[in-house]
Design an enzyme around this catalytic site. Structure first.
Site, mmCIF file in Angstrom:
data_model
loop_
_atom_site.group_PDB
_atom_site.id
_atom_site.type_symbol
_atom_site.label_atom_id
_atom_site.label_comp_id
_atom_site.label_asym_id
_atom_site.label_seq_id
_atom_site.Cartn_x
_atom_site.Cartn_y
_atom_site.Cartn_z
ATOM 1 N N GLU A 34 0.339 1.814 14.621
ATOM 2 C CA GLU A 34 -0.733 1.119 13.906
ATOM 3 C C GLU A 34 -0.227 0.524 12.595
ATOM 4 O OE1 GLU A 34 -3.417 2.977 11.280
ATOM 5 O OE2 GLU A 34 -3.056 4.955 12.164
ATOM 6 N N LYS A 94 -8.969 -4.434 6.837
ATOM 7 C CA LYS A 94 -8.856 -3.270 7.705
ATOM 8 C C LYS A 94 -9.701 -3.539 8.940
ATOM 9 C CE LYS A 94 -9.485 1.778 7.672
ATOM 10 N NZ LYS A 94 -9.937 2.933 6.869
ATOM 11 N N LYS A 167 -8.225 14.526 9.688
ATOM 12 C CA LYS A 167 -8.192 14.947 8.294
ATOM 13 C C LYS A 167 -9.314 15.944 8.014
ATOM 14 C CE LYS A 167 -6.093 10.603 6.912
ATOM 15 N NZ LYS A 167 -6.074 10.028 8.274
#
Length: 314
Positions: A34, A94, A167
């Site tokens: 990515e 993004k 996360k």
């Protein structure tokens, strides 16, 4: 250099680098990488060094790296050195899956998230993808509906995502529950615990364990036949020596959650803000952890891709 039809935008086309196009056509191992990690997850100049390091890690284990981004409105799978410079130079949007059409149609530049990278990788014929952490269900999602598009993309995208779990800011049990609901297998690589990105153990188990790239490849082959087009997660803990100290992690997490609430940060801005907080608050230790885990994931993804190329998926 071939063009491949692109399912996201009728006016767009998917551009494969010559190396990636040749490898895909010949059935050689390829690993997608990515670009959001480079454009939004790591500071300069570490991001540009990481771009080369990750591609080198994939090559060292016998596969072709294919970093994914949208440049000048063209989705690209496999970037040149100058294109990596652009990705790491800043000012890229993004892009999740919903953003691909607008970026292509308007001729913009963008870095692809896990969801968008998986979508473009599948369109290019690449089925193994290495990243750092997977997106998931955010805390408080029952009120905010804040759930990463990564999960929906995996439900309908036949790509094996090699990552280090999610996360710790996320709602881990809710994320695992949603992956189960969407029929996305979660495999722990040499672990019975689902990784928590900076920490090796999120406190939650994985439903399945594999202990070698060959086992992971065998599961992926079977899932491709039986899994109704869904992807899969291969979760590898950060190397022991690079795990973030537990006390430091817990303090930074509590501070980070408070900061996000105070500033009203939501949606796709959450992860960059949290990463920056961890980096600043840990004196760079979290950055070293991040780099170590994504490097290890690139190596593992390459090893699995090599196994898959040896016995192609039916």
């Amino acid at each position: 250099m071939p063009h491949v039809s692109h399912p996201v935008s009728q006016s767009g086309r998917l551009w494969l680098s010559p190396e990636v196009a040749d490898a895909v056509a010949a059935g050689r191992p390829v690993v997608a990488l990515e670009s959001t990690l480079l454009a939004h997850g790591l500071p300069a100049p570490q991001n540009r060094a990481a771009a080369d390091e990750l591609e080198s890690a994939v090559r060292a284990h016998g596969a072709v790296p294919a970093t994914v981004a949208v440049l000048d409105g063209m989705p690209r799978v496999g970037l040149s050195a100058s294109e990596l410079d652009r990705v790491c130079g800043g000012d890229l949007a993004k892009l999740s899956v919903r953003d691909l059409g607008p970026a292509v149609g308007l001729g913009r530049d963008g870095a692809t998230t896990v969801a968008a990278t998986a979508t473009l990788a599948q369109a290019a014929g690449v089925s193994v993808f290495a990243t750092g952490g997977l997106g998931g269900v955010h805390r408080g999602a029952a009120e905010t509906w804040d759930v990463s598009a990564d999960l929906a993309a995996l439900a309908g995208t036949a790509v094996l995502v090699v990552c280090s779990g999610v996360k710790s800011i996320l709602d881990v049990p809710a994320t695992l529950e949603m992956l189960e609901t969407e029929s996305v297998p979660v495999l722990g690589y040499r672990t019975d615990a689902f990784p928590g990105f900076y920490r090796r153990d999120s406190g939650h188990p994985v439903p399945w364990r594999v202990d070698s790239p060959a086992e992971a490849a065998a599961v992926w082959r079977a899932h491709r036949v039986l899994g109704r087009g869904a992807g899969a997660v291969l979760a590898q803990p950060v190397p022991v020596a690079d795990e973030l100290d537990a006390g430091l992690h817990d303090r930074l997490l509590a501070e980070g959650l408070a900061m996000l609430a105070e500033r009203g940060v939501t949606g796709k801005d959450v992860t960059p803000a949290l990463l920056e907080h961890f980096h600043a608050g840990s004196g760079g230790a979290s950055l070293r952890t991040n780099l170590a885990l994504v490097h290890a994931n690139a190596e593992l993804a390459a090893q699995v891709a090599v196994e898959l190329a040896a016995v192609p998926v039916p």
